[in-house]
Design an enzyme around this catalytic site. Structure first.
Site, PDB file in Angstrom:
ATOM      1  N   TYR A 140       0.242   1.387  11.026  1.00 48.06           N
ATOM      2  CA  TYR A 140       0.479   2.792  10.707  1.00 48.06           C
ATOM      3  C   TYR A 140      -0.713   3.415   9.978  1.00 48.06           C
ATOM      4  O   TYR A 140      -1.194   4.485  10.354  1.00 48.06           O
ATOM      5  CB  TYR A 140       1.744   2.971   9.849  1.00 48.06           C
ATOM      6  CG  TYR A 140       1.766   4.348   9.230  1.00 48.06           C
ATOM      7  CD1 TYR A 140       2.136   5.451   9.991  1.00 48.06           C
ATOM      8  CD2 TYR A 140       1.331   4.547   7.924  1.00 48.06           C
ATOM      9  CE1 TYR A 140       2.083   6.727   9.443  1.00 48.06           C
ATOM     10  CE2 TYR A 140       1.283   5.814   7.381  1.00 48.06           C
ATOM     11  CZ  TYR A 140       1.661   6.903   8.146  1.00 48.06           C
ATOM     12  OH  TYR A 140       1.591   8.161   7.610  1.00 48.06           O
ATOM     13  N   ASP A 190       5.474   7.236  11.335  1.00 46.50           N
ATOM     14  CA  ASP A 190       6.129   6.990  10.061  1.00 46.50           C
ATOM     15  C   ASP A 190       7.616   7.280  10.212  1.00 46.50           C
ATOM     16  O   ASP A 190       8.101   7.613  11.304  1.00 46.50           O
ATOM     17  CB  ASP A 190       5.481   7.803   8.938  1.00 46.50           C
ATOM     18  CG  ASP A 190       5.983   9.243   8.878  1.00 46.50           C
ATOM     19  OD1 ASP A 190       6.416   9.785   9.920  1.00 46.50           O
ATOM     20  OD2 ASP A 190       5.938   9.834   7.784  1.00 46.50           O
ATOM     21  N   GLU A 232      -2.438   8.102   2.088  1.00 56.74           N
ATOM     22  CA  GLU A 232      -1.562   7.318   2.949  1.00 56.74           C
ATOM     23  C   GLU A 232      -1.029   6.085   2.229  1.00 56.74           C
ATOM     24  O   GLU A 232       0.132   5.702   2.417  1.00 56.74           O
ATOM     25  CB  GLU A 232      -2.289   6.927   4.235  1.00 56.74           C
ATOM     26  CG  GLU A 232      -2.527   8.089   5.185  1.00 56.74           C
ATOM     27  CD  GLU A 232      -1.225   8.753   5.634  1.00 56.74           C
ATOM     28  OE1 GLU A 232      -0.176   8.079   5.648  1.00 56.74           O
ATOM     29  OE2 GLU A 232      -1.265   9.948   5.954  1.00 56.74           O
TER      30      GLU A 232
END
Length: 311
Positions: A139, A157, A56
């Protein structure tokens, strides 16, 4: 992101008013994902939560094709947070290579140190604890909780935001920055069942990456094309604020990259003269170097020498 095992699809208690309710969105997208999901290393069970977290960080603003080889080298060298935490932060910057936005490497190193010190070396399962780690924003905390631990979180996203903008809101592109309205929409669309919600998060993201792309979208391959509000409206052109384009050539970011490339290749402090050779314009070069020092990516030493940070 991981691909949780296929669940039974459940209907959320609250659905978004519009051309279709949530369940009609979830099932076809998840079924499409079951058939078309890419086999990526961070989706495999052996990746674990640390592998998901590393992916990520690396995937932010960077395509999969560039991330995958660096990811695999990173996990081979640092298979657990504690392995990275015991290294100097400059080694994380060195291993980051040319992925771009190298402050992500420092933030990932900082997160590894915090995980080692606060959580015994294991990536925490609790969303609030994830969010409290240095370098972890809204996020990334939601993504790790969802993809690594199968929890129910809205993972927003760019790809997911574009899918929701088109399919539900009926516009070509989402706003330049995530809005409160988008967050409310994403939460409302979440399946109630945790496993299904985690699967939906991964599936909607993959749909945006492979089919509902920013340009040259493949609507003929989309599992929800017949219900898509944007398609049903005739695919109207974007009429909001201009979309931000990414430039690189001639920018301070390019100069910073050239300076860091010299330092990554060197295993001893580098003299100012070696850095001066990478860019012809002295004012911009000095500004870029000062920015790297201010960001903690470069450490100045006496005698006009520079190196990657040791602490």
């Amino acid at each position: 992101m991981t691909a949780p095992t296929k669940p039974s699809h459940t209907r959320p208690a609250d659905v978004v008013p519009g051309p279709f309710p949530g369940a009609e969105l979830h099932s076809p997208v998840i079924d499409w994902f079951d058939e078309h999901a890419r086999d990526l290393p961070w989706r495999r069970p052996e990746a674990g939560a640390w592998g998901v977290m590393v992916s990520e960080f690396m995937l932010q603003q960077t395509p999969v094709s560039r991330v995958q080889p660096v990811y695999e080298q990173w996990l081979a060298r640092w298979p657990r947070p504690a392995d990275l935490a015991q290294e100097a932060p400059g080694e994380a910057v060195r291993a980051w290579g040319r992925l771009g936005y190298p402050r992500r490497a420092l933030r990932l190193h900082g997160a590894a140190v915090a995980i080692t010190e606060r959580h015994g070396g294991d990536v925490p399962t609790d969303h609030a604890q994830l969010l409290a780690l240095p370098g972890i924003g809204e996020y990334t905390a939601a993504a790790v909780a969802s993809f690594a631990y199968g929890q129910r979180h809205a993972v927003l996203d760019t790809n997911v935001r574009r899918v929701l903008a088109r399919a539900v809101t009926g516009v070509q592109y989402p706003p330049n920055a995530t809005t409160a309205a988008e967050r409310r929409l994403a939460r409302t669309l979440l399946p109630e069942d945790e496993t299904t919600a985690a699967r939906w998060a991964a599936a909607s993201m993959e749909l945006g990456a492979l089919v509902c792309t920013a340009r040259n979208e493949s609507c003929h391959r989309c599992p929800i094309a017949a219900h898509c509000a944007w398609q049903l409206a005739g695919k109207p052109e974007h009429d909001g604020p201009p979309r931000r384009g990414q430039t690189y050539a001639g920018t301070d970011r390019q100069v910073r990259g050239k300076l860091l490339a010299v330092l990554r290749e060197a295993h001893a402090p580098v003299p100012q003269a070696a850095l001066d050779r990478v860019w012809h314009e002295p004012v911009q070069r000095a500004r870029a170097l000062d920015g790297l020092v201010a960001d903690g990516l470069v450490e100045p030493l006496p005698g006009g020498l520079y190196r990657l940070p040791l602490s």
